[in-house]
Write an enzyme that holds these catalytic residues in place. Structure first.
Site, PDB file in Angstrom:
ATOM      1  N   LYS A   1       0.851  -1.192   0.000  1.00  6.68           N
ATOM      2  CA  LYS A   1       0.000   0.000   0.000  1.00  6.68           C
ATOM      3  C   LYS A   1       0.883   1.236   0.000  1.00  6.68           C
ATOM      4  O   LYS A   1       1.860   1.321   0.749  1.00  6.68           O
ATOM      5  CB  LYS A   1      -0.887  -0.016   1.244  1.00  6.68           C
ATOM      6  CG  LYS A   1      -1.668   1.261   1.512  1.00  6.68           C
ATOM      7  CD  LYS A   1      -1.531   1.725   2.963  1.00  6.68           C
ATOM      8  CE  LYS A   1      -0.113   2.002   3.325  1.00  6.68           C
ATOM      9  NZ  LYS A   1       0.078   2.797   4.550  1.00  6.68           N
TER      10      LYS A   1
ATOM     11  N   ASP B   1      -5.026   0.309   8.447  1.00  8.36           N
ATOM     12  CA  ASP B   1      -4.811   0.110   7.013  1.00  8.36           C
ATOM     13  C   ASP B   1      -5.429  -1.176   6.482  1.00  8.36           C
ATOM     14  O   ASP B   1      -5.446  -1.387   5.266  1.00  8.36           O
ATOM     15  CB  ASP B   1      -3.309   0.097   6.702  1.00  8.36           C
ATOM     16  CG  ASP B   1      -2.699   1.492   6.700  1.00  8.36           C
ATOM     17  OD1 ASP B   1      -3.442   2.455   6.460  1.00  8.36           O
ATOM     18  OD2 ASP B   1      -1.480   1.606   6.931  1.00  8.36           O
TER      19      ASP B   1
END
Length: 295
Positions: free
Chosen positions: A11, A138
């Site tokens: 990410k 996340d």
């Protein structure tokens, strides 16, 4: 039943704005998140016992398996789903840890996708969404692994139509603890980083589907990563990484991802990204370098 396999893609926070710190201690953020074409690989062999084996070039950096987010996510889901089918996970670790690219979160999200497949659960099952957010801020965005504008503490996701962006990711192989970076930011409970009436409090608009790379780069260049300065104070080598990326031929945008220390550079051309990656590997052989794309 044959083994099931999922990838945990890296990410990347293309922008990261800290709105403020809530009274409960969590930080409200607004971040454009994309995913890279490099990933950990997680395999699940169905069985009666939950277990995890670490493999791959960076397995030694992961610490105790009992503390791994893969196991944490599986246990949390087991508390919500009666008679949850589990098994033996094997994690091939290629992404650096404590690096600002959500490696552990991506692994936890991959575990939830595998368990959903094994137990015939919908990926948008409320129990999976609850576990994702409890496992880490996340994890929800990594669950779908698609470009989003992420707000709140990670629970609100607005999908974005991001084109493939040629990029180089660099991590100096120095772990940076997220809590240390937020401590360096220094917000008190209930303190806003920007004014409550500031126009920036509103979610910004981003280019629509079909827009060219240049339009996205220009839009992203107007953003920032509010954690970049604090992270560089915690680990000054981040400034060296940003400088090295900024010196690459054809580079259009350089920034840190997440709470660091991974930084990225965006290019218009794939060839420029590949050339920059090769030069960075030659000039800094101890750094982790990936040349590829974000989407």
């Amino acid at each position: 039943m044959p083994a099931l396999v999922e990838e945990g893609r890296a990410k990347v926070n293309l922008t990261l704005r800290v709105v403020g710190r809530r009274v409960d201690g969590y930080h409200d953020l607004e971040s454009v998140v994309a995913f890279a074409d490099c990933a950990d690989r997680l395999t699940l062999e169905p069985g009666s016992t939950l277990s995890l084996e670490l493999a791959g070039p960076l397995a030694a950096d992961c610490g105790e398996t009992s503390d791994n987010l893969v196991i944490k996510a599986a246990r949390l889901l087991g508390e919500r789903v009666a008679d949850l089918k589990v098994g033996h996970f094997t994690l091939e670790k290629v992404l650096p840890v404590a690096a600002g690219i959500g490696g552990g979160s991506a692994d936890a999200a991959a575990a939830l996708r595998l368990l959903a497949r094994l137990n015939e659960l919908a990926i948008d099952d409320v129990r999976i969404r609850e576990v994702a957010l409890q496992a880490g801020a996340d994890v929800p965005v990594c669950l779908g692994s698609r470009a989003c504008d992420m707000t709140g503490v990670g629970e609100t996701l607005l999908p974005l139509s991001l084109p493939k962006l040629p990029c180089v990711l660099v991590n100096p192989r120095v772990p940076v603890a997220t809590k240390d970076v937020f401590n360096a930011l220094g917000l008190r409970h209930g303190e806003l980083l920007i004014g409550a009436t500031d126009v920036l409090m509103q979610t910004p608009s981003w280019p629509e589907a079909g827009c060219a790379i240049n339009e996205w780069i220009d839009a992203l260049a107007g953003g920032t990563n509010d954690l970049e300065g604090p992270a560089a104070r915690v680990e000054p080598v981040i400034r060296d990484v940003l400088a090295a990326l900024g010196a690459a031929a054809g580079v259009r945008l350089v920034r840190m991802s997440g709470s660091g220390a991974t930084c990225f550079a965006i290019f218009e051309k794939d060839a420029d990204a590949r050339a920059a990656g090769e030069k960075l590997r030659a000039d800094h052989p101890t750094w982790w370098v990936h040349a590829g794309s974000l989407s």
